[in-house]
Design an enzyme around this catalytic site. Sequence first.
Site, PDB file in Angstrom:
ATOM      1  N   GLY A 114      17.322 -34.204  12.145  1.00  0.00           N
ATOM      2  CA  GLY A 114      18.355 -33.179  12.128  1.00  0.00           C
ATOM      3  C   GLY A 114      19.756 -33.737  12.115  1.00  0.00           C
ATOM      4  O   GLY A 114      20.723 -32.978  12.001  1.00  0.00           O
ATOM      5  N   HIS A 115      19.872 -35.090  12.252  1.00  0.00           N
ATOM      6  CA  HIS A 115      21.188 -35.731  12.250  1.00  0.00           C
ATOM      7  C   HIS A 115      21.420 -36.546  10.978  1.00  0.00           C
ATOM      8  O   HIS A 115      22.368 -37.329  10.914  1.00  0.00           O
ATOM      9  CB  HIS A 115      21.321 -36.655  13.455  1.00  0.00           C
ATOM     10  N   HIS A 120      23.487 -31.471  18.915  1.00  0.00           N
ATOM     11  CA  HIS A 120      22.206 -30.759  18.948  1.00  0.00           C
ATOM     12  C   HIS A 120      22.416 -29.246  18.967  1.00  0.00           C
ATOM     13  O   HIS A 120      21.509 -28.498  19.311  1.00  0.00           O
ATOM     14  CB  HIS A 120      21.390 -31.172  20.169  1.00  0.00           C
TER      15      HIS A 120
END
Length: 331
Positions: free
Chosen positions: A55-56, A217
């Site tokens: 997700g990064h 996040h």
Amino acid sequence: MKKFMNRAETLVAESLAGFVAAHERLVAFGADRRFVRRRILHPGKVALISGGGAGHEPMHVGFVGKGMLDAACTGHVFTSPTPDQIIAAIRETDGGEGCLLIVKNYDGDVMNFEMAAELAAAEHRIATVIVRDDVNPGGSKRSQGRRGVAGTLVIEKLLGAAAEAGWRLDDLSALGEDLNGRIRTMGVALSGVTVPDTERETFVLNEDEMEMGVGIHGEPGRARVKFATADEIVETMLEAILSDLVPDRSDKLLLFFNGFGGTPVSELYLAYNCARAQFARLGVTVARSLVGTYATSLDMAGLSITVARLQERELSLWDAPVDTAALRWRS
């Protein structure tokens, strides 16, 4: 929620397969596809290993290659990699000079990397650098103290170049710890992030709101404030960074503008231009710059600003050649 995916539970594995296939000149899967490593490993240098939840991207797999990481371990979306992934990476990349683990300061990442280091310590020399570059000293529910955010890229680049130049494990670890006190990052979000597993935004903002001090996040920041002009947003962020970092006119500053995944590049450059104008008014010189989308939070609209106080030696390490999927230049 509309995403280019088949099933949420296979998103990470399929994405990594595509990444490795697209960059097969540079990278390959490690044993049992538990991590991504350099295609050609070089014995005789310290191996650098990092990782975290998916997700990064492009952090961290996009930084595997010459001049940066030897391996990156990826967990599920916003979920730490497991100790067995990290141990497998240590075993496969250690060329005899030990391994340096570069870990963002989030509780899950720290716990799993520390567990892996303890389990592998009987057979490998291991040191760990825990990155703490967030201006928010209170952390969040995911971390104790400063979070590790986009400044992680700076540390991975500098330590990667030093390892390539033959620095030993203890020297690399000492430089990483020193850099922790000279790099600060602050993020701002204009929207929350949509996590595929839940199909919900992590937080919802009104049209006239933004989240200041946000993490990577999708966790809320230090304050929800009224939306403002780019000049005003950048000024607020730089005030927080510079009051924490306290540079003087002799410092060589690296200015890094990072997009969170949903911000057009044109807006990143506009915001960077605001910062340069403000630095000029302060009489502060920017020695090196980086602008782009490198440490994301899936589809979050927002950006982070990282400022690093560097010495001449570190400017040379920054300028050293790098050849990865996401970062590439010649000296």
